[in-house]
Scaffold this motif. Structure first.
Motif, short mmCIF file in Angstrom:
data_model
loop_
_atom_site.label_atom_id
_atom_site.label_comp_id
_atom_site.label_asym_id
_atom_site.label_seq_id
_atom_site.Cartn_x
_atom_site.Cartn_y
_atom_site.Cartn_z
N THR A 151 63.42 28.40 55.83
CA THR A 151 62.83 27.20 56.42
C THR A 151 61.37 27.38 56.85
OG1 THR A 151 65.02 26.44 57.11
CG2 THR A 151 63.12 25.41 58.18
N PRO A 152 60.99 28.49 57.49
CA PRO A 152 59.59 28.61 57.91
C PRO A 152 58.60 28.52 56.77
CG PRO A 152 60.92 30.25 59.04
CD PRO A 152 61.79 29.63 57.98
N GLN A 153 58.84 29.25 55.68
CA GLN A 153 57.90 29.21 54.56
C GLN A 153 57.92 27.85 53.88
OE1 GLN A 153 59.07 32.71 52.27
NE2 GLN A 153 57.35 33.86 53.15
N ALA A 154 59.09 27.22 53.83
CA ALA A 154 59.19 25.90 53.21
C ALA A 154 58.38 24.87 54.00
CB ALA A 154 60.65 25.48 53.11
N VAL A 155 58.45 24.93 55.33
CA VAL A 155 57.72 23.96 56.15
C VAL A 155 56.22 24.06 55.91
CG1 VAL A 155 57.07 23.38 58.52
CG2 VAL A 155 59.47 23.80 57.95
N VAL A 156 55.69 25.28 55.92
CA VAL A 156 54.25 25.45 55.71
C VAL A 156 53.83 24.89 54.35
CG1 VAL A 156 52.38 27.14 55.54
CG2 VAL A 156 54.18 27.47 57.23
N ALA A 157 54.65 25.16 53.33
CA ALA A 157 54.32 24.68 51.98
C ALA A 157 54.44 23.17 51.87
CB ALA A 157 55.23 25.36 50.96
N LEU A 158 55.50 22.61 52.44
CA LEU A 158 55.70 21.17 52.36
C LEU A 158 54.60 20.39 53.07
CD1 LEU A 158 59.57 20.95 52.92
CD2 LEU A 158 58.34 20.40 50.81
N ARG A 159 54.03 20.99 54.10
CA ARG A 159 52.94 20.33 54.82
C ARG A 159 51.59 20.58 54.18
NH1 ARG A 159 53.58 16.22 58.01
NH2 ARG A 159 52.07 16.90 59.57
N TYR A 191 68.69 42.69 67.09
CA TYR A 191 67.34 43.17 67.42
C TYR A 191 66.37 42.00 67.43
CZ TYR A 191 69.29 47.66 65.83
OH TYR A 191 70.07 48.78 65.66
N PRO A 192 65.32 42.08 68.25
CA PRO A 192 64.27 41.05 68.18
C PRO A 192 63.55 41.16 66.85
CG PRO A 192 63.58 42.87 69.60
CD PRO A 192 65.03 43.11 69.28
N ASP A 193 63.19 40.03 66.28
CA ASP A 193 62.54 40.01 64.96
C ASP A 193 61.15 39.41 65.11
OD1 ASP A 193 61.74 39.53 62.29
OD2 ASP A 193 63.82 39.39 61.64
N GLN A 194 60.16 40.27 65.25
CA GLN A 194 58.79 39.80 65.45
C GLN A 194 58.25 39.08 64.22
OE1 GLN A 194 60.04 42.77 66.27
NE2 GLN A 194 59.03 43.68 68.06
N GLY A 195 58.52 39.62 63.04
CA GLY A 195 58.00 39.01 61.82
C GLY A 195 58.52 37.61 61.61
N LEU A 196 59.82 37.41 61.81
CA LEU A 196 60.41 36.08 61.67
C LEU A 196 59.92 35.15 62.77
CD1 LEU A 196 62.30 34.22 60.16
CD2 LEU A 196 64.22 35.16 61.49
N THR A 197 59.68 35.69 63.94
CA THR A 197 59.13 34.89 65.02
C THR A 197 57.74 34.36 64.63
OG1 THR A 197 60.34 36.15 66.71
CG2 THR A 197 58.41 34.90 67.45
N ILE A 198 56.93 35.21 64.02
CA ILE A 198 55.60 34.77 63.59
C ILE A 198 55.71 33.73 62.48
CG2 ILE A 198 53.46 35.52 62.45
CD1 ILE A 198 53.72 38.16 63.95
N ASP A 199 56.63 33.92 61.55
CA ASP A 199 56.84 32.91 60.51
C ASP A 199 57.17 31.56 61.14
OD1 ASP A 199 56.40 34.68 58.41
OD2 ASP A 199 58.53 35.19 58.19
N THR A 200 57.94 31.59 62.20
CA THR A 200 58.29 30.35 62.90
C THR A 200 57.07 29.75 63.58
OG1 THR A 200 60.56 31.13 63.24
CG2 THR A 200 59.80 29.36 64.67
N VAL A 201 56.22 30.58 64.15
CA VAL A 201 54.97 30.10 64.75
C VAL A 201 54.14 29.38 63.69
CG1 VAL A 201 52.73 30.84 65.70
CG2 VAL A 201 54.86 31.82 66.59
N PHE A 202 54.05 29.95 62.50
CA PHE A 202 53.30 29.31 61.42
C PHE A 202 53.90 27.94 61.08
CE2 PHE A 202 52.08 33.73 59.52
CZ PHE A 202 51.08 33.86 60.47
N ALA A 203 55.22 27.89 60.99
CA ALA A 203 55.88 26.64 60.61
C ALA A 203 55.68 25.56 61.66
CB ALA A 203 57.38 26.90 60.39
N LEU A 204 55.82 25.92 62.93
CA LEU A 204 55.63 24.94 64.00
C LEU A 204 54.20 24.41 64.00
CD1 LEU A 204 57.64 26.58 66.94
CD2 LEU A 204 58.43 25.03 65.14
N ALA A 205 53.24 25.30 63.75
CA ALA A 205 51.84 24.87 63.69
C ALA A 205 51.62 23.92 62.51
CB ALA A 205 50.93 26.09 63.56
N ALA A 206 52.20 24.26 61.37
CA ALA A 206 52.03 23.42 60.19
C ALA A 206 52.63 22.04 60.40
CB ALA A 206 52.69 24.09 58.98
#
Length: 337
Positions: free
Chosen positions: A308-316, A57-72
């Protein structure tokens, strides 16, 4: 009902399909290498998926988490933009925030926040005014709740995301909403995941989100941060729930963000070291390098895609209240080896 059930799945398998036209950019910066790995997990270069019961299934929530990480990370800007375009499609947006009389507060707040992070207009996204929709889900008490035939799944994370998102608007977060969140605090200083339960049980992840929201609203967070410090284990990591189990990257990343906005640098450094210890380094398989494992038990793509997405935002060190993709490059980093 199926979508609500999927939202509660914790361990899921993620289909890995390399993003097209990804321009490699070798880097020694852990968070950027991790973001590059994430970008390459995006199916068709624009969304994440979840496998449940043998069906993908498509995962919108995880996709948004990835958007946050890429931005960070300040990288992979094309992938971040493509992900938001994918999310704006009616079948993807409606299936996440609710349609046909269904309205999910947490999903609405998270989607609006993603639009804000990408510099878009959350009052006109995919044909929906996300801000007006979110405000309509606030009860007189200040609590944001779901409108659903399947029940109300809103919780402290929902409330925190709503406060953060509305805090980024011109009108700001409603005082009643901030008051409601602050009043949910347990006697020990932490925050529960479940609102209005007979017994208040502090939860690591809920507290991490609540601290970010309250700090952005200029409310006291010291007792909550102190509670998180007390949950930190000898290796620097924190566990989910009451914080007494095995530490993991997701809970540690949320605590690290709380330490950052709460002014606790030493616990923050220990949490950061724990996260860095979960990286797949140059000794690992090429396809996995840069990713951050869920915990010390070993690497698995499915759980790493969520850790990984949450870790990236925190590490940055990028709080959700001010996170922005402005100035990001299109390069998709790889770990320099």
């Amino acid at each position: 009902m199926r979508r609500r059930t999927l939202a509660l799945v914790v361990a899921c398998a993620v289909t890995v399909i390399a993003a097209p036209s990804a321009t490699a950019a070798p880097t020694h910066i852990p968070a950027q290498a991790a973001a590059g790995w994430l970008a390459r997990q995006l199916v068709d270069g624009d969304h994440m998926v979840t496998e449940f019961g043998g069906i993908t299934y498509p995962d919108q929530g995880l996709t948004i988490d990835t958007v946050f990480a890429l931005a960070a990370s300040g990288t992979s800007d094309g992938h971040g933009g493509a992900a938001l375009t994918w999310l704006a499609r009616p079948e993807n947006l409606g299936g996440y925030i609710g349609t046909d009389g269904e309205a999910y507060a947490g999903a609405t707040a998270k989607t609006a926040l993603a639009v804000q992070v990408r510099g878009g207009n959350p009052t006109a996204f995919g044909g929906v005014d996300l801000i007006a929709r979110l405000r309509s889900l606030q009860a007189p008490s200040g609590r944001f709740s779901d409108v659903s035939a399947w029940g109300d799944f809103s919780n402290t994370i929902t409330q925190s995301l709503a406060v953060i998102t509305l805090g980024r608007t011109t009108a700001g977060a409603p005082t009643k909403a901030v008051d409601f969140l602050a009043a949910a605090q347990c006697a020990d200083g932490g925050y529960p995941i479940t609102l209005g339960a007979p017994t208040c049980v502090s939860d690591t992840d809920a507290t991490g989100f609540a601290v970010q929201a309250l700090a952005a609203a200029h409310r006291p967070v010291h007792p909550a941060v102190t509670w998180l410090v007390g949950r930190q284990q000898s290796g620097g990591g924190l566990a989910s729930g009451p914080g007494t189990g095995t530490p993991n990257a997701n809970s540690t990343a949320l605590a690290l963000q709380a330490f950052q906005v709460g002014g606790r640098p030493l616990p923050g450094l220990r949490a950061r070291a724990y996260l860095l210890g979960l990286r797949v380094t140059c000794a690992g398989p090429v396809a996995d390098r840069g990713a951050i494992a869920f915990d010390a038990s070993g690497f698995a793509t499915a759980t790493a895609a969520r850790a990984t997405p949450q870790a990236v935002v925190a590490l940055r060190g990028r709080p959700l209240a001010t996170l922005s993709s402005a100035g990001s490059t299109s390069a998709v980093p790889t770990l320099a080896c």
